[in-house]
Design a protein around this motif. Sequence first.
Motif, PDB file in Angstrom:
ATOM      1  N   THR A 215      19.320  36.131  33.582  1.00 45.86           N
ATOM      2  CA  THR A 215      19.349  37.327  32.734  1.00 45.86           C
ATOM      3  C   THR A 215      17.973  37.686  32.206  1.00 45.86           C
ATOM      4  O   THR A 215      17.830  38.654  31.455  1.00 45.86           O
ATOM      5  CB  THR A 215      20.309  37.122  31.554  1.00 45.86           C
ATOM      6  OG1 THR A 215      19.893  35.985  30.795  1.00 45.86           O
ATOM      7  CG2 THR A 215      21.735  36.906  32.052  1.00 45.86           C
ATOM      8  N   VAL A 216      16.953  36.915  32.598  1.00 52.84           N
ATOM      9  CA  VAL A 216      15.592  37.172  32.153  1.00 52.84           C
ATOM     10  C   VAL A 216      14.663  37.109  33.355  1.00 52.84           C
ATOM     11  O   VAL A 216      14.923  36.368  34.314  1.00 52.84           O
ATOM     12  CB  VAL A 216      15.161  36.143  31.078  1.00 52.84           C
ATOM     13  CG1 VAL A 216      15.117  34.737  31.647  1.00 52.84           C
ATOM     14  CG2 VAL A 216      13.826  36.503  30.458  1.00 52.84           C
ATOM     15  N   ASN A 217      13.609  37.917  33.324  1.00 47.31           N
ATOM     16  CA  ASN A 217      12.628  37.954  34.419  1.00 47.31           C
ATOM     17  C   ASN A 217      13.317  38.094  35.773  1.00 47.31           C
ATOM     18  O   ASN A 217      13.018  37.378  36.736  1.00 47.31           O
ATOM     19  CB  ASN A 217      11.753  36.696  34.396  1.00 47.31           C
ATOM     20  CG  ASN A 217      10.956  36.563  33.118  1.00 47.31           C
ATOM     21  OD1 ASN A 217      10.559  37.559  32.510  1.00 47.31           O
ATOM     22  ND2 ASN A 217      10.719  35.333  32.690  1.00 47.31           N
TER      23      ASN A 217
ATOM     24  N   LEU B 204       6.522  41.176  26.121  1.00 44.23           N
ATOM     25  CA  LEU B 204       7.197  41.932  27.174  1.00 44.23           C
ATOM     26  C   LEU B 204       8.536  42.438  26.649  1.00 44.23           C
ATOM     27  O   LEU B 204       9.301  41.696  26.030  1.00 44.23           O
ATOM     28  CB  LEU B 204       7.410  41.068  28.412  1.00 44.23           C
ATOM     29  CG  LEU B 204       6.153  40.737  29.225  1.00 44.23           C
ATOM     30  CD1 LEU B 204       6.469  39.714  30.309  1.00 44.23           C
ATOM     31  CD2 LEU B 204       5.571  42.001  29.840  1.00 44.23           C
ATOM     32  N   ILE B 205       8.812  43.696  26.898  1.00 46.48           N
ATOM     33  CA  ILE B 205       9.997  44.347  26.340  1.00 46.48           C
ATOM     34  C   ILE B 205      11.187  44.152  27.273  1.00 46.48           C
ATOM     35  O   ILE B 205      11.105  44.474  28.465  1.00 46.48           O
ATOM     36  CB  ILE B 205       9.735  45.850  26.140  1.00 46.48           C
ATOM     37  CG1 ILE B 205       8.553  46.052  25.191  1.00 46.48           C
ATOM     38  CG2 ILE B 205      10.978  46.553  25.597  1.00 46.48           C
ATOM     39  CD1 ILE B 205       8.068  47.485  25.117  1.00 46.48           C
ATOM     40  N   PRO B 206      12.306  43.624  26.781  1.00 44.05           N
ATOM     41  CA  PRO B 206      13.494  43.449  27.622  1.00 44.05           C
ATOM     42  C   PRO B 206      13.958  44.770  28.219  1.00 44.05           C
ATOM     43  O   PRO B 206      13.941  45.814  27.553  1.00 44.05           O
ATOM     44  CB  PRO B 206      14.543  42.888  26.648  1.00 44.05           C
ATOM     45  CG  PRO B 206      13.735  42.226  25.564  1.00 44.05           C
ATOM     46  CD  PRO B 206      12.508  43.079  25.416  1.00 44.05           C
ATOM     47  N   GLY B 207      14.351  44.716  29.486  1.00 44.52           N
ATOM     48  CA  GLY B 207      14.880  45.909  30.151  1.00 44.52           C
ATOM     49  C   GLY B 207      13.838  46.770  30.837  1.00 44.52           C
ATOM     50  O   GLY B 207      14.194  47.662  31.612  1.00 44.52           O
TER      51      GLY B 207
ATOM     52  N   GLY C 297      -8.024  36.752  54.101  1.00 48.42           N
ATOM     53  CA  GLY C 297      -7.368  36.989  55.376  1.00 48.42           C
ATOM     54  C   GLY C 297      -6.563  38.270  55.396  1.00 48.42           C
ATOM     55  O   GLY C 297      -5.831  38.537  56.358  1.00 48.42           O
ATOM     56  N   GLY C 298      -6.663  39.085  54.340  1.00 48.39           N
ATOM     57  CA  GLY C 298      -5.954  40.354  54.330  1.00 48.39           C
ATOM     58  C   GLY C 298      -4.543  40.282  53.801  1.00 48.39           C
ATOM     59  O   GLY C 298      -3.731  41.176  54.069  1.00 48.39           O
ATOM     60  N   PHE C 299      -4.218  39.245  53.035  1.00 47.35           N
ATOM     61  CA  PHE C 299      -2.874  39.101  52.486  1.00 47.35           C
ATOM     62  C   PHE C 299      -2.813  39.649  51.070  1.00 47.35           C
ATOM     63  O   PHE C 299      -3.679  39.374  50.249  1.00 47.35           O
ATOM     64  CB  PHE C 299      -2.455  37.630  52.470  1.00 47.35           C
ATOM     65  CG  PHE C 299      -2.389  36.998  53.819  1.00 47.35           C
ATOM     66  CD1 PHE C 299      -1.338  37.248  54.678  1.00 47.35           C
ATOM     67  CD2 PHE C 299      -3.407  36.167  54.254  1.00 47.35           C
ATOM     68  CE1 PHE C 299      -1.269  36.663  55.929  1.00 47.35           C
ATOM     69  CE2 PHE C 299      -3.365  35.578  55.502  1.00 47.35           C
ATOM     70  CZ  PHE C 299      -2.293  35.829  56.353  1.00 47.35           C
ATOM     71  N   SER C 300      -1.744  40.373  50.770  1.00 47.92           N
ATOM     72  CA  SER C 300      -1.491  40.863  49.423  1.00 47.92           C
ATOM     73  C   SER C 300       0.013  40.814  49.175  1.00 47.92           C
ATOM     74  O   SER C 300       0.815  40.937  50.107  1.00 47.92           O
ATOM     75  CB  SER C 300      -1.990  42.294  49.222  1.00 47.92           C
ATOM     76  OG  SER C 300      -3.394  42.384  49.388  1.00 47.92           O
ATOM     77  N   ALA C 301       0.396  40.641  47.901  1.00 48.26           N
ATOM     78  CA  ALA C 301       1.824  40.587  47.570  1.00 48.26           C
ATOM     79  C   ALA C 301       2.028  41.112  46.155  1.00 48.26           C
ATOM     80  O   ALA C 301       1.181  40.898  45.276  1.00 48.26           O
ATOM     81  CB  ALA C 301       2.349  39.168  47.690  1.00 48.26           C
ATOM     82  N   ALA C 302       3.138  41.799  45.963  1.00 44.48           N
ATOM     83  CA  ALA C 302       3.484  42.326  44.651  1.00 44.48           C
ATOM     84  C   ALA C 302       4.975  42.096  44.404  1.00 44.48           C
ATOM     85  O   ALA C 302       5.783  42.212  45.320  1.00 44.48           O
ATOM     86  CB  ALA C 302       3.164  43.815  44.556  1.00 44.48           C
ATOM     87  N   ALA C 303       5.304  41.753  43.174  1.00 45.18           N
ATOM     88  CA  ALA C 303       6.709  41.553  42.788  1.00 45.18           C
ATOM     89  C   ALA C 303       6.971  42.299  41.495  1.00 45.18           C
ATOM     90  O   ALA C 303       6.170  42.237  40.556  1.00 45.18           O
ATOM     91  CB  ALA C 303       7.011  40.065  42.622  1.00 45.18           C
ATOM     92  N   LEU C 304       8.086  43.024  41.462  1.00 48.61           N
ATOM     93  CA  LEU C 304       8.494  43.749  40.261  1.00 48.61           C
ATOM     94  C   LEU C 304       9.674  43.022  39.650  1.00 48.61           C
ATOM     95  O   LEU C 304      10.668  42.726  40.331  1.00 48.61           O
ATOM     96  CB  LEU C 304       8.883  45.185  40.620  1.00 48.61           C
ATOM     97  CG  LEU C 304       9.019  46.152  39.438  1.00 48.61           C
ATOM     98  CD1 LEU C 304       7.644  46.446  38.836  1.00 48.61           C
ATOM     99  CD2 LEU C 304       9.683  47.466  39.881  1.00 48.61           C
ATOM    100  N   LEU C 305       9.553  42.720  38.357  1.00 48.19           N
ATOM    101  CA  LEU C 305      10.605  42.011  37.644  1.00 48.19           C
ATOM    102  C   LEU C 305      10.981  42.771  36.381  1.00 48.19           C
ATOM    103  O   LEU C 305      10.213  43.632  35.915  1.00 48.19           O
ATOM    104  CB  LEU C 305      10.165  40.591  37.271  1.00 48.19           C
ATOM    105  CG  LEU C 305       9.849  39.644  38.430  1.00 48.19           C
ATOM    106  CD1 LEU C 305       8.364  39.689  38.757  1.00 48.19           C
ATOM    107  CD2 LEU C 305      10.256  38.210  38.083  1.00 48.19           C
ATOM    108  N   SER C 306      12.127  42.457  35.824  1.00 46.39           N
ATOM    109  CA  SER C 306      12.565  43.060  34.565  1.00 46.39           C
ATOM    110  C   SER C 306      12.761  41.964  33.544  1.00 46.39           C
ATOM    111  O   SER C 306      13.383  40.932  33.823  1.00 46.39           O
ATOM    112  CB  SER C 306      13.880  43.825  34.754  1.00 46.39           C
ATOM    113  OG  SER C 306      14.364  44.306  33.508  1.00 46.39           O
ATOM    114  N   ARG C 307      12.197  42.192  32.370  1.00 46.07           N
ATOM    115  CA  ARG C 307      12.309  41.198  31.307  1.00 46.07           C
ATOM    116  C   ARG C 307      13.752  41.119  30.819  1.00 46.07           C
ATOM    117  O   ARG C 307      14.206  40.098  30.375  1.00 46.07           O
ATOM    118  CB  ARG C 307      11.394  41.594  30.148  1.00 46.07           C
ATOM    119  CG  ARG C 307      11.223  40.522  29.095  1.00 46.07           C
ATOM    120  CD  ARG C 307      10.622  39.262  29.682  1.00 46.07           C
ATOM    121  NE  ARG C 307       9.995  38.443  28.673  1.00 46.07           N
ATOM    122  CZ  ARG C 307       9.318  37.350  28.923  1.00 46.07           C
ATOM    123  NH1 ARG C 307       9.165  36.937  30.169  1.00 46.07           N
ATOM    124  NH2 ARG C 307       8.770  36.637  27.969  1.00 46.07           N
TER     125      ARG C 307
END
Length: 308
Positions: free
Chosen positions: A178-180, A284-287, A298-308
């Motif tokens: 229920t978090v992150n 960090l604000i919930p929701g 080597g040209g690697f990138s990564a992104a992750a979107l999460l919700s508090r």
Amino acid sequence: MNSTIGITHIAFHLPPHVDDVRSWGNRTGQDASTVMHLERAGMRYYRTADGQTAIGLATSAIQRLVLASGVAPHALDCLVYVHTLQGSVAPPPMSLPGLLCDRFGFSNAEAFSFAQQHCASALGALRVIRAMFMARPHMKRVLLVGADVMPLESERLMQAEGILSDGAFATLIERGATVNRLLAIATHASGQGWRGVLANDEPRLAAQYFFTARSLIRQITHQAHYTLDDIQRILPHHLDLPAWQRLLDSLELPRERLFAENFARIGHVTVSDAFINLADCDGLIPGRPFLLFARGVGGFSAAALLSR
């Protein structure tokens, strides 16, 4: 069964020995312009293991996580270990993930390592872990661990972008969190410039990384049905702070949304930056969504979107 996963607990360990970039420059024979460029990139201090091993750092991070979370050793379904430097794994026939499982009694846990995306490997592993949760309805808990130790002081330099720091993180990922909560994740591999920031064609690669970062951030925000302005904070890797500020300008986001406190304080802790920032970022604000980002040579990138 609920397939929503999230990061329920996180811990990290930084070696107690703190050094500064000017002292490092003097000891390793760097010219004044190198140190000046590092300071312009936001670097001031970094941590050195001072004889500690990668497994020692990882052990300290896991100990803190187990103590804080209270998770029972038999309750873990899997342990995933990530790293960048080749010296951060145990030599064959030993297995560092296996050694960690033995050390903590994770008797029910599968274990493997993931390093192919270099400093972006932790977020790359998060994508693999999400797929595992989807494919295995019985899976409930995964421990993601990362650690790196640089053996040579003179090799800590990441051109003008940053300085490598030793450290480790451990995070517990659970089904039904229920978090992150993980909303979206995307990775990119260019297939160009395998030496990345260690090569002589860095200006071209720097531009490539800039546009890739902007594209990934837009991509996962749209994928999760949010707008860019909905992102409350961006938790970055600690390389080239001015480039990050320009990136936020190009996205028309206030620079204050970048969590930048750890650039000067700890330097670039390879696979660990984004997760250390998550542990350190208060308020960090919930929701509301927030974003983790990592980049690897080597040209690697990564992104992750999460919700508090």
